[in-house]
Design a protein around this motif. Structure first.
Motif, PDB file in Angstrom:
ATOM      1  N   ARG A 148       0.827  -1.212   0.000  1.00 35.40           N
ATOM      2  CA  ARG A 148       0.000   0.000   0.000  1.00 35.40           C
ATOM      3  C   ARG A 148       0.862   1.264   0.000  1.00 35.40           C
ATOM      4  N   ARG A 149       1.947   1.206  -0.735  1.00 33.10           N
ATOM      5  CA  ARG A 149       2.868   2.334  -0.782  1.00 33.10           C
ATOM      6  C   ARG A 149       2.188   3.605  -1.266  1.00 33.10           C
ATOM      7  N   GLY A 150       1.273   3.455  -2.227  1.00 33.68           N
ATOM      8  CA  GLY A 150       0.565   4.629  -2.741  1.00 33.68           C
ATOM      9  C   GLY A 150      -0.244   5.329  -1.667  1.00 33.68           C
ATOM     10  N   GLU A 151      -0.847   4.565  -0.767  1.00 33.20           N
ATOM     11  CA  GLU A 151      -1.640   5.171   0.310  1.00 33.20           C
ATOM     12  C   GLU A 151      -0.743   5.913   1.299  1.00 33.20           C
ATOM     13  N   VAL A 152       0.461   5.364   1.531  1.00 35.27           N
ATOM     14  CA  VAL A 152       1.408   6.057   2.410  1.00 35.27           C
ATOM     15  C   VAL A 152       1.798   7.396   1.804  1.00 35.27           C
ATOM     16  N   GLU A 153       2.107   7.393   0.515  1.00 36.61           N
ATOM     17  CA  GLU A 153       2.482   8.639  -0.154  1.00 36.61           C
ATOM     18  C   GLU A 153       1.322   9.626  -0.204  1.00 36.61           C
ATOM     19  N   ALA A 154       0.100   9.081  -0.339  1.00 41.96           N
ATOM     20  CA  ALA A 154      -1.073   9.958  -0.329  1.00 41.96           C
ATOM     21  C   ALA A 154      -1.231  10.625   1.031  1.00 41.96           C
ATOM     22  N   GLY A 155      -1.005   9.863   2.089  1.00 46.67           N
ATOM     23  CA  GLY A 155      -1.098  10.437   3.430  1.00 46.67           C
ATOM     24  C   GLY A 155      -0.074  11.536   3.644  1.00 46.67           C
ATOM     25  N   MET A 156       1.147  11.307   3.164  1.00 45.76           N
ATOM     26  CA  MET A 156       2.179  12.340   3.294  1.00 45.76           C
ATOM     27  C   MET A 156       1.845  13.556   2.444  1.00 45.76           C
ATOM     28  N   LEU A 158      -1.045  14.669   1.981  1.00 44.89           N
ATOM     29  CA  LEU A 158      -2.085  15.402   2.704  1.00 44.89           C
ATOM     30  C   LEU A 158      -1.552  16.114   3.945  1.00 44.89           C
ATOM     31  N   GLY A 159      -0.256  15.939   4.216  1.00 49.55           N
ATOM     32  CA  GLY A 159       0.344  16.663   5.327  1.00 49.55           C
ATOM     33  C   GLY A 159       0.745  15.819   6.510  1.00 49.55           C
ATOM     34  N   LEU A 160       0.512  14.500   6.457  1.00 48.28           N
ATOM     35  CA  LEU A 160       0.926  13.636   7.561  1.00 48.28           C
ATOM     36  C   LEU A 160       2.442  13.499   7.580  1.00 48.28           C
ATOM     37  N   LEU A 161       3.017  13.380   8.767  1.00 49.88           N
ATOM     38  CA  LEU A 161       4.434  13.084   8.879  1.00 49.88           C
ATOM     39  C   LEU A 161       4.698  11.673   8.348  1.00 49.88           C
ATOM     40  N   ASP A 162       5.945  11.421   7.931  1.00 50.46           N
ATOM     41  CA  ASP A 162       6.292  10.095   7.400  1.00 50.46           C
ATOM     42  C   ASP A 162       5.906   8.994   8.384  1.00 50.46           C
TER      43      ASP A 162
END
Length: 260
Positions: A148-156, A158-162
């Motif tokens: 789910r790498r794409g979802e991690v990048e999407a979260g970042m 949106l402003g989430l920390l890594d």
């Protein structure tokens, strides 16, 4: 004697290993070649450990050294299962985070004396539980982050920390590592039989006597009057595994153990 140590036992074990490898190969599980060496390695290690324990139980320094060796082997095994790169050594942290506080509590309260006959099996159970939890938690978390790498990048994006983005994705998957310990605790006495109960049966006691002794042990333990016996080991093991999973999840979220 439950299992006589003779040629028959060796033949049966060899047949079981061959059967396990054959089934794994036919099912294309990808682990068939690892089964026979693992069985042979277990036989050699148990033979060596049986001789070694007879020596270390009589002195504190060799005893602590043996416990440290168990920990080091667990770290190496867990770390290399989680990742193949140089970050495998981070497995030392979740295993220690789970085991050290529980063992320290047991020793400080006197529930487990600093004697090999008591400390080695308890420490071995706890380290083994932490190893399993670390492997399952770490692998599931990293697998989920890869898938789910794409979802991690999407979260970042949106402003989430890594760390927060990875944690959001990996948390549920890593928590599955607690299921074996939970199921073992829930089914004790129904599926898994406590050690004191089995020990009494193998010693020649009747099922009623064995059940009575186990019940006494459990009740005494619930009253915080017994030593580190089955129920306490189960509860302690759950605490160890929870701490290990939590720690390895945090490390994965911070990118410490990772995959290329």
């Amino acid at each position: 004697m439950l299992l006589p140590v003779d040629i028959t036992l060796g033949v049966v074990l060899a047949l079981l290993l061959a059967a396990a490898a054959t089934v794994a190969a036919l099912a294309s599980l990808g682990r068939s070649r690892e089964i026979p060496p693992a069985g042979l390695r277990a036989a050699v290690q148990l033979a060596a450990v049986s001789l070694l324990i007879g020596w270390v139980v009589h002195s504190v320094a060799p005893l602590l050294g043996f416990v440290a060796l168990m920990y080091a082997v667990a770290v190496r095994t867990a770390g290399r299962r989680v990742t193949r790169n140089r970050t495998w050594w981070w497995a030392a942290l979740p295993i220690a985070a789970g085991v050290v506080p529980v063992v320290a509590l047991l020793l400080l309260t006197g529930l487990v004396p600093v004697r090999g006959i008591a400390l080695i099996p308890v420490a071995g159970i706890l380290i083994g539980g932490a190893l399993t939890a670390t492997v399952l938690g770490g692998r599931r978390a990293l697998d989920e982050l890869t898938t789910r790498r794409g979802e991690v990048e999407a979260g970042m994006a949106l402003g989430l920390l890594d760390r927060d983005a990875r944690l959001e994705i990996a948390r549920t998957a890593a928590s599955d590592a607690l299921l074996p310990g939970l199921d073992q605790t829930r089914t004790v006495g129904l599926v898994t039989l406590p050690g004191a109960f089995v020990g009494m049966l193998l010693g020649g006691a009747s099922p009623v006597q064995a059940g009575a002794v186990q019940l006494f042990v459990l009740v005494a333990l619930m009253a915080v009057q017994a030593g580190a016996v089955q129920l306490f080991v189960l509860v302690a093991l759950m605490a160890v595994q929870a701490a290990a999973v939590t720690t390895v999840l945090e490390l994965v979220a911070r990118g410490r153990p990772h995959r290329e």
